[in-house]
Design an enzyme around this catalytic site. Structure first.
Site, PDB file in Angstrom:
ATOM      1  N   ARG A  59       0.838  -1.212   0.000  1.00  0.00           N
ATOM      2  CA  ARG A  59       0.000   0.000   0.000  1.00  0.00           C
ATOM      3  C   ARG A  59       0.865   1.250   0.000  1.00  0.00           C
ATOM      4  O   ARG A  59       0.476   2.266  -0.552  1.00  0.00           O
ATOM      5  CB  ARG A  59      -0.849   0.037   1.275  1.00  0.00           C
ATOM      6  N   ASP A  75       6.811 -23.184   7.229  1.00  0.00           N
ATOM      7  CA  ASP A  75       7.144 -23.346   8.642  1.00  0.00           C
ATOM      8  C   ASP A  75       8.657 -23.228   8.647  1.00  0.00           C
ATOM      9  O   ASP A  75       9.355 -24.158   8.235  1.00  0.00           O
ATOM     10  CB  ASP A  75       6.711 -24.729   9.143  1.00  0.00           C
ATOM     11  N   HIS A  76       9.173 -22.080   9.061  1.00  0.00           N
ATOM     12  CA  HIS A  76      10.605 -21.852   8.818  1.00  0.00           C
ATOM     13  C   HIS A  76      11.502 -22.834   9.577  1.00  0.00           C
ATOM     14  O   HIS A  76      12.655 -23.012   9.245  1.00  0.00           O
ATOM     15  CB  HIS A  76      10.999 -20.389   9.067  1.00  0.00           C
ATOM     16  N   HIS A  94       5.994 -25.198  14.713  1.00  0.00           N
ATOM     17  CA  HIS A  94       7.397 -25.590  14.836  1.00  0.00           C
ATOM     18  C   HIS A  94       7.600 -26.822  15.743  1.00  0.00           C
ATOM     19  O   HIS A  94       8.287 -27.766  15.389  1.00  0.00           O
ATOM     20  CB  HIS A  94       8.246 -24.445  15.387  1.00  0.00           C
TER      21      HIS A  94
HETATM   22  C1  BG6 Z   1       8.296 -17.486  14.803  1.00  0.00           C
HETATM   23  C2  BG6 Z   1       7.475 -16.977  15.946  1.00  0.00           C
HETATM   24  O1  BG6 Z   1       7.567 -18.362  13.998  1.00  0.00           O
HETATM   25  O2  BG6 Z   1       9.441 -18.163  15.313  1.00  0.00           O
HETATM   26  C3  BG6 Z   1       8.298 -16.064  16.840  1.00  0.00           C
HETATM   27  O3  BG6 Z   1       6.363 -16.264  15.447  1.00  0.00           O
HETATM   28  C4  BG6 Z   1       9.558 -16.752  17.281  1.00  0.00           C
HETATM   29  O4  BG6 Z   1       7.552 -15.652  17.975  1.00  0.00           O
HETATM   30  C5  BG6 Z   1      10.291 -17.348  16.089  1.00  0.00           C
HETATM   31  O5  BG6 Z   1      10.364 -15.773  17.913  1.00  0.00           O
HETATM   32  C6  BG6 Z   1      11.453 -18.203  16.548  1.00  0.00           C
HETATM   33  O6  BG6 Z   1      12.218 -18.551  15.442  1.00  0.00           O
HETATM   34  P1  BG6 Z   1      13.763 -18.902  15.581  1.00  0.00           P
HETATM   35  O7  BG6 Z   1      14.164 -19.290  14.208  1.00  0.00           O
HETATM   36  O8  BG6 Z   1      14.437 -17.656  16.096  1.00  0.00           O
HETATM   37  O9  BG6 Z   1      13.838 -20.010  16.575  1.00  0.00           O
END
Ligand code: BG6
Length: 507
Positions: free
Chosen positions: A47, A182-183, A245
């Site tokens: 935006r 899902d990182h 996670h």
């Molecule tokens: C995210 C959450 O998915 O993962 C955050 O929304 C969290 O709250 C983060 O801090 C943690 O990721 P990592 O890679 O730092 O363990």
């Protein structure tokens, strides 16, 4: 490594944090490694009314601030910025029609050939409207090239909304066009779980109820909610970390060997684990689940704000910043083996690890240091000091037969010349290649929500279920110890260094 086909990545919400902190630095790094397609363009959409020139400048600064390279080369950044474009619009249908023409313009200019990836780096509340307008304008139609859509969690906020989001998306696009990020699955060490388990003949025979006493998974963070109080207060640790996670790590730890590395072969096995999670009855929630919230404290002379006094958090908030759960998996491999998982903010250190506790020997022959019983543990360290630690007993030198617990450790950092890629690099590259192995499938997401449903329901219905306070910088509410202590056990209290435990860690 395979190079993806020519494509355009469209980032919705390009003026937000995710784009500048994670996505653009990840794409920059992929380009440096020559993992981007021969021809590509990145189109930021938002935006905010800024020009392409301004966007290029902002993203170049973001690379300097957030790239994993210490001092990224200026010329490389300038060359990278030339492939960035910006388009300002609202989410109306006419906006998407204009976006379509602009995409065609870039496509013709760069000779792309119709392959587009749409990354929704926006608040989840607008996923649906974006998907609807992509469909209405024909942008998600795959006739002239592939069209993939990446979405970020949260995928709903409970079972019902998660299911609704999936069915709305399915009315517009097919499941194989959707990549749910899902990182944690992008983390090298999480993927290494599969290799540790299934490439080594020595672990798999022991990986079951006959030899394993319990499994513990911890994902601790030392930071608080920072600038995300508004989002976090309506989410909490259960939705923010456990639904995605932590349960994905449970899935990979507990799954059966897949028949192949095909994305669906792996995800089918994870799904079976989720389907086998023994439901926690609503009335048993207080016995199986402990929730907590950090309170203000003084850490090494510095005042740390309590959760309720963080920006955008309600002063009477009951949102959990910590949760610990004990549960079982009802199948032949894991029947009777307790799984303990916990996550929290403002704990003593940032550490994520999986601890496999093996059963004790059937008969104790030897004296042990401080009378402690033997405990073989395999620790898979996800972050930091990524690696593996094996703990077992050895004879203490000298008279008699005293046994002492010792450790054997492997640290990723000892693999010289190997840079561990960031999770977003790996995941973006996989989407470009069309590999969905490391992305959550619709049924996995829904089954994970289903498992958490009784917990969410019990908390919503019964305010008498306590939210225990814990001072920032400690390991969460003491009551979480009861989950394991009742059985004469303790959690492992890890430090940032893999081989240390129970030391004071940095906050
Ligand atoms: C995210 C959450 O998915 O993962 C955050 O929304 C969290 O709250 C983060 O801090 C943690 O990721 P990592 O890679 O730092 O363990």
């Amino acid at each position: 490594m395979e190079n993806p086909k020519n494509l355009i990545i469209v980032i919705f919400g390009a003026s937000g944090d995710l784009a500048s902190r994670k996505l653009i630095p990840a794409i920059f790094s992929l380009r440096t490694q020559k993992l981007m397609p021969e021809k590509y363009a990145i189109l930021g959409v938002g935006r905010t009314k800024i020009s392409t020139e301004e966007f290029r400048k902002k993203m170049s600064e973001a690379i300097v601030s957030f790239s994993e390279e210490k001092e990224p080369d200026k010329n490389r950044i300038t060359a990278f910025a030339e492939d960035l474009y910006y388009f300002s619009m609202d989410n109306s249908l006419s906006g998407f029609t204009e976006l379509k023409s602009y995409l065609q313009e870039i496509d013709d200019k760069c000779g792309i050939g119709g392959n587009y990836i749409f990354y929704m780096a926006t608040p989840p509340s607008i996923y649906e409207v974006i998907a609807v307008n992509l469909a209405k304008t024909g942008l998600s139609d795959q006739q002239s090239g592939f069209r993939r859509v990446i979405i970020e969690k949260p995928f709903g906020y409970d079972f019902e909304s998660g299911q609704k989001l999936n069915s709305t998306l399915h009315e517009l696009i097919t499941e194989d066009q959707i990549y749910r990020i899902d990182h944690y699955l992008g983390k090298e060490t999480v993927q290494n779980l599969l290799v540790t388990r299934f490439a080594n003949g020595m672990f798999e025979p022991l990986w079951n109820r006959n030899y394993i006493d319990r499994i513990e998974i911890t994902s601790a963070e030392s930071i608080g909610v920072e600038e995300r109080g508004g989002y976090y207060d309506s989410s909490g640790a259960l939705r923010d970390m456990v639904q995605n996670h932590l349960l994905q790590m449970v899935g990979l730890t507990a799954m059966e060997p897949p028949s192949s590395l095909d994305p669906n072969a792996i995800r089918n096995e994870v799904l079976k684990v989720f389907q086998s999670l023994q439901p926690i009855k609503e009335e048993d929630v207080p016995k199986h689940v402990i929730r907590g919230q950090y309170t203000g404290s003084l850490i090494r002379g510095e005042c740390v704000t309590g959760y309720r006094y963080e920006k955008d958090v309600a002063v009477d908030s009951r949102t959990e910043t910590y949760v610990a759960i004990k549960f079982f998996i009802n199948n032949w491999r894991w029947g009777g083996v307790p799984f303990y998982i916990r996550t929290g903010k403002r704990l003593p250190t940032r550490v994520t690890e999986i601890v496999v506790h093996f059963k004790q020997t059937p008969h104790h022959l030897f004296q042990r240091e401080f009378g402690k019983l033997s405990s073989n543990q395999l620790i898979l360290r996800i972050q930091p000091d990524e690696g593996i630690l094996l703990k077992f007993d050895m004879k203490e030198p000298g008279a008699g037969f005293n046994a002492k617990n010792v450790s054997m450790d492997f640290h990723y950092k000892d693999l010289t010349n190997i840079r561990v890629p960031s999770a977003y690099e790996r995941l973006l590259h996989d989407v470009m290649l069309g590999d969905s192995t490391l992305f959550s499938r619709d049924d996995e997401v829904e089954t994970a929500w289903k498992f958490l449903e009784p917990i969410q329901r019990a908390w919503a219905k019964n305010p008498a279920i306590k939210v225990f306070g814990y001072p920032a910088g400690t390991w969460g509410p003491e009551h979480a110890n009861d989950l394991v202590e009742g059985e004469g056990l303790t959690w492992r209290y890890p430090c940032k260094n893999l081989a240390d435990e129970e030391l004071y860690c940095e906050l």
